[in-house]
Design an enzyme around this catalytic site. Sequence first.
Site, PDB file in Angstrom:
ATOM      1  N   HIS A 199      -6.650  -5.730  -1.617  1.00 42.55           N
ATOM      2  CA  HIS A 199      -5.634  -4.690  -1.443  1.00 42.55           C
ATOM      3  C   HIS A 199      -4.550  -5.272  -0.546  1.00 42.55           C
ATOM      4  O   HIS A 199      -4.790  -5.538   0.624  1.00 42.55           O
ATOM      5  CB  HIS A 199      -6.243  -3.441  -0.806  1.00 42.55           C
ATOM      6  CG  HIS A 199      -5.275  -2.302  -0.660  1.00 42.55           C
ATOM      7  ND1 HIS A 199      -4.770  -1.608  -1.736  1.00 42.55           N
ATOM      8  CD2 HIS A 199      -4.714  -1.735   0.434  1.00 42.55           C
ATOM      9  CE1 HIS A 199      -3.952  -0.662  -1.319  1.00 42.55           C
ATOM     10  NE2 HIS A 199      -3.896  -0.720   0.014  1.00 42.55           N
ATOM     11  N   ASP A 252      -8.396  -2.683  -7.403  1.00 40.63           N
ATOM     12  CA  ASP A 252      -7.894  -2.409  -6.065  1.00 40.63           C
ATOM     13  C   ASP A 252      -9.016  -1.853  -5.185  1.00 40.63           C
ATOM     14  O   ASP A 252      -9.595  -0.798  -5.479  1.00 40.63           O
ATOM     15  CB  ASP A 252      -6.735  -1.421  -6.128  1.00 40.63           C
ATOM     16  CG  ASP A 252      -6.087  -1.219  -4.782  1.00 40.63           C
ATOM     17  OD1 ASP A 252      -5.085  -1.879  -4.503  1.00 40.63           O
ATOM     18  OD2 ASP A 252      -6.603  -0.391  -3.993  1.00 40.63           O
ATOM     19  N   SER A 299       0.831  -1.198   0.000  1.00 41.70           N
ATOM     20  CA  SER A 299       0.000   0.000   0.000  1.00 41.70           C
ATOM     21  C   SER A 299       0.875   1.262   0.000  1.00 41.70           C
ATOM     22  O   SER A 299       1.678   1.444  -0.902  1.00 41.70           O
ATOM     23  CB  SER A 299      -0.956  -0.033   1.199  1.00 41.70           C
ATOM     24  OG  SER A 299      -1.954   0.948   1.083  1.00 41.70           O
TER      25      SER A 299
END
Length: 388
Positions: free
Chosen positions: A351, A284, A188
């Site tokens: 994610h 995502d 991330s």
Amino acid sequence: MKSFLVISLFALLLPRCSRGFEYWNQTKLVDDGITDVGVPHFVPITLIGSAAAKGAVCMDGSLPGYHLDKGFGSGGNSWLVQLEGGGWCNDINSCLYRKKSRRGSSYYMEKQLQFSGILSNKPEENPDFYNWNRVKIRYCDGASFLGEGYDSAAGLFFRGQRIWLVSMEELMSKGMRYADQALLTGCSAGGLAAIHHCDEFRALFPGNIRVKCLADAGMFLDAIDVAGQRTLRHFFGGVVNLQGVARNLPRACTSRILPVLCFFPQNVLSSIQTPLFLLNTAYDVWQLQESLATKAADPHGYWIDCKMNNAKCNTGQIDFLQGFRNQMLLSVRKFSLSSKNGLFINSCFAHCQSERQDTWFGSNSLLLGTGESLNLSLIGTLTVFKSS
């Protein structure tokens, strides 16, 4: 052979993806709810005592830290450095809120952190990295380890770049200078950081040392949201301007376009010289929920059901998501043509996939084709380090 195996999986949603999507809905932050099998492995935090004298501090002025699990055997001279993720702050109020959490202060960080997925010490869970020196650098600056500034009125330190530098100095003193191979990774906001710091990481080592980078869920796109606006560009603009990020972005990029656009990976991939592997989903979930169909962009809540369960998306919403997928593919097309690079983009609504055991190396991990198993650990390691 190519040093990276270039893989793209653009098929219908795989049944195995649904578990990861349910997990996201329940926890929102991947690293907050790591699932593991067997006895969990916890690694204590180490604060960097020398950081204060160099101004390399968290948002509240506290010392930055990391968790190091020493390697052994055949992995004793191999290093895996993971940059922690956890979003950003783009204005004084959001940074003040962050300052009072583990995302902005080491006073609130866990004293021990569970290592799982790519950080696991179990050969059955992480067969290629389990005995490496595995490090997780804590994230407490709010700008993907790229900020440089100070707001005296609010008492906020924006020292992400300094934290990066002092962390690297610390690890080199702990033995990383003797590495025979090294991998920089992150998830991330940490994945974004791994992209931006990839060449800096390479520069730490002699030219004959094998050094590569792996960015998990770091491909944040400068995409148009459901209201026709660029929500994430506006948000990133606040991050870049408030935290003085521009000076630490590639000049080859900032000399051509606005600094905020250079914060987006799609605009800097072409300038990265170090071999880089991208692990991402074409759908995502963070970007769907936090930049494409936010409450501001969807005030009447037409996207609520779709955001929480992709099976409830209507035809128009599916078309919109397909457009986002196509933009993702276009953004990495040129990148994928380089023999030194690699990618694995799947069709999951998820994610981050390298920190969770079930998506990294488990019985429930992804499949390619009809029955051909290709777990993410194999993609992320054998193709990164063991291809000739």
